[in-house]
Design an enzyme around this catalytic site. Structure first.
Site, mmCIF file in Angstrom:
data_model
loop_
_atom_site.group_PDB
_atom_site.id
_atom_site.type_symbol
_atom_site.label_atom_id
_atom_site.label_comp_id
_atom_site.label_asym_id
_atom_site.label_seq_id
_atom_site.Cartn_x
_atom_site.Cartn_y
_atom_site.Cartn_z
ATOM 1 N N ILE A 24 -10.595 -12.293 -4.368
ATOM 2 C CA ILE A 24 -11.618 -13.150 -3.743
ATOM 3 C C ILE A 24 -10.956 -14.342 -3.052
ATOM 4 O O ILE A 24 -11.343 -14.759 -1.962
ATOM 5 C CB ILE A 24 -12.662 -13.604 -4.787
ATOM 6 C CG1 ILE A 24 -13.245 -12.383 -5.503
ATOM 7 C CG2 ILE A 24 -13.784 -14.410 -4.126
ATOM 8 C CD1 ILE A 24 -14.097 -12.703 -6.729
ATOM 9 N N GLY A 48 -1.786 -12.001 -8.254
ATOM 10 C CA GLY A 48 -1.998 -11.911 -6.808
ATOM 11 C C GLY A 48 -0.766 -11.366 -6.093
ATOM 12 O O GLY A 48 0.268 -11.093 -6.709
ATOM 13 N N ASN A 103 -4.640 -19.709 -20.262
ATOM 14 C CA ASN A 103 -4.539 -19.636 -18.802
ATOM 15 C C ASN A 103 -5.768 -20.231 -18.115
ATOM 16 O O ASN A 103 -5.642 -21.069 -17.216
ATOM 17 C CB ASN A 103 -4.362 -18.173 -18.385
ATOM 18 C CG ASN A 103 -4.009 -18.028 -16.915
ATOM 19 O OD1 ASN A 103 -3.049 -18.633 -16.450
ATOM 20 N ND2 ASN A 103 -4.786 -17.255 -16.195
ATOM 21 N N TYR A 152 -13.577 -14.171 -22.177
ATOM 22 C CA TYR A 152 -13.481 -14.412 -20.733
ATOM 23 C C TYR A 152 -14.638 -15.312 -20.282
ATOM 24 O O TYR A 152 -14.437 -16.364 -19.673
ATOM 25 C CB TYR A 152 -13.493 -13.084 -19.969
ATOM 26 C CG TYR A 152 -13.789 -13.257 -18.501
ATOM 27 C CD1 TYR A 152 -12.863 -13.874 -17.663
ATOM 28 C CD2 TYR A 152 -15.003 -12.847 -17.953
ATOM 29 C CE1 TYR A 152 -13.148 -14.077 -16.319
ATOM 30 C CE2 TYR A 152 -15.291 -13.033 -16.617
ATOM 31 C CZ TYR A 152 -14.365 -13.651 -15.802
ATOM 32 O OH TYR A 152 -14.656 -13.860 -14.484
ATOM 33 N N ASN A 181 -21.172 -8.969 -9.022
ATOM 34 C CA ASN A 181 -20.066 -8.012 -8.860
ATOM 35 C C ASN A 181 -19.443 -8.069 -7.466
ATOM 36 O O ASN A 181 -19.943 -7.428 -6.529
ATOM 37 C CB ASN A 181 -20.559 -6.610 -9.190
ATOM 38 C CG ASN A 181 -20.802 -6.456 -10.673
ATOM 39 O OD1 ASN A 181 -21.660 -7.142 -11.253
ATOM 40 N ND2 ASN A 181 -20.047 -5.592 -11.315
ATOM 41 N N GLY A 294 -19.814 -3.973 -24.774
ATOM 42 C CA GLY A 294 -20.055 -5.262 -24.114
ATOM 43 C C GLY A 294 -20.762 -5.163 -22.772
ATOM 44 O O GLY A 294 -20.979 -6.182 -22.117
ATOM 45 N N ASP A 295 -21.101 -3.954 -22.301
ATOM 46 C CA ASP A 295 -21.773 -3.819 -21.004
ATOM 47 C C ASP A 295 -23.273 -4.097 -21.128
ATOM 48 O O ASP A 295 -24.000 -3.317 -21.766
ATOM 49 C CB ASP A 295 -21.620 -2.381 -20.471
ATOM 50 C CG ASP A 295 -20.492 -2.239 -19.478
ATOM 51 O OD1 ASP A 295 -19.961 -3.265 -19.030
ATOM 52 O OD2 ASP A 295 -20.144 -1.084 -19.153
#
Ligand code: UFG
Length: 335
Positions: A24, A48, A103, A152, A181, A294-295
């Site tokens: 992105i 990246g 992070n 996350y 998404n 987890g979906d």
């Protein structure tokens, strides 16, 4: 006076983009440059790719290097930061939460500290629909409860929380963009989705078409029209444009805020398979497997706040266009 590109130089801004070598981030950098902004990219290239960043724009730095970030902002004259750099894999975060907090949270804190040192007052932050966890209903408004169900999502909530305090105490204003998404690729070519390993649906469907190896549909027994999960697929360039509008909002004195970035329309996994078959002209080989842990069954954005407050509207909302651009990139990458 207008520059040759048609951009009014008064509105050309100096913007530092973290994670600008990623999916992105790189699309946003390209759009910023196209619109006449002066961009510097910070990326440690852990995820990246150097080839995603135009010559001369990349500074290979880690977010933990506060002093180097502050001095770069000083040299560049940074007016606003767009902060993408983060780990993004939900499943991995369930196995190694410490890496996500280190992070994503510590990295962001170091960046914010550098902004204070350099006197930079505005930041646009990559947040996620994962902050809502398993919402009770859909479409999801920004006012829905914040209740992430994985580290996350929690790491993104923690940064949103820090941003609120940095505004209240230090006057740093921020826009948190909660992505649904992200998908597709730049219509101009050369940029697209290149995660390693790839976990996202569209690139995996395209890979299945190319290799003939079946993709697994994670569950067909959900309470949805065809039993598969519903998601809100948003073209990466429309997502990129939301960041630029957010920078303009903050630079113009706008208040800190949070916005969903999605089209407001959901598609099932089976609909995605059919869209890929229409675009590629080939059958997608697939098998139906168990649900992925987890979906949530359905995640669709209420996007009216972004539309009405920032004047955003998607240019590439049509699903086939999104898949076509992703397909163009997949073919070019293979060639
Ligand atoms: N899916 C499959 N098979 C696959 C991969 C995905 O059936 O091989 C399904 C998933 O179950 C889901 C849909 O395709 O229903 C989309 O899955 P993705 O992995 O492409 O995306 P997610 O919706 O899981 O995750 C995205 C972002 C996350 C973010 C989340 C917010 O990638 O970073 O949205 O809800 F946290």
């Amino acid at each position: 006076m207008l520059l040759q590109s048609g951009v009014d130089p008064v509105h050309s801004r100096k913007i530092l983009v973290t994670g600008g070598a990623g999916y992105i981030g790189s699309h946003t950098v390209r759009l910023l440059l196209k619109q006449g902004h002066d961009v510097v990219v910070v990326d440690n290239l852990s995820k990246g790719y150097r080839h995603n960043v135009p010559e001369g724009r990349l500074r290979e730095l880690d977010l933990t290097d506060t002093a180097a970030l502050a001095s770069l902002m000083g040299e560049h004259g940074t007016e606003a930061v767009i902060h993408f750099a983060a780990f993004i894999a939900v499943g991995e975060s369930m196995r190694e939460p410490e890496r996500y907090f280190a992070n994503n949270v510590s990295g962001s804190l170091s960046l914010l500290t550098a902004m204070l040192q350099a006197g930079v007052k505005h930041i646009v932050f990559s947040s996620t629909a994962a902050v809502y966890g398993n919402p009770a209903s859909s479409p999801i408004a920004e006012t829905f409860p914040i209740q992430p169900v994985n580290p996350y999502g929690e790491s993104k909530v923690m940064v949103e929380t820090m941003l609120r305090w940095f505004d209240q105490i230090h006057g740093v204003t921020s826009v948190c963009l909660r992505y649904f998404n992200a998908s597709g690729a730049d219509p101009d070519g050369g940029l697209g989705e290149e995660h390693e390993p790839e976990t996202h649906l569209i690139p995996l469907l395209l890979r299945a078409v190319m290799t003939g190896k079946p993709v697994t549909v994670f569950g067909a027994d959900y309470d949805t029209p065809d039993g598969t999960c519903i998601r809100d697929y948003i073209h990466v360039n429309d997502l990129a444009q939301a960041h630029i509008l957010a920078v303009e909002h903050l630079s113009g004195g706008g208040a800190s805020d949070q916005f969903n970035v999605g089209t407001g329309t959901g598609h099932t996994v089976m609909e995605m398979i059919h869209a890929v078959e229409t675009v590629t002209g080939k059958k997608v080989p697939y098998t139906v497997g168990p649900r992925r842990e987890g979906d949530p069954p359905g995640l669709v954005a209420a996007s009216d706040k972004l539309r009405s407050r920032l004047g955003w509207s998607p240019e590439f909302a049509d699903l086939r266009t999104i898949v076509q651009h992703a397909w163009n990139f997949a073919i070019a990458r293979k060639a």
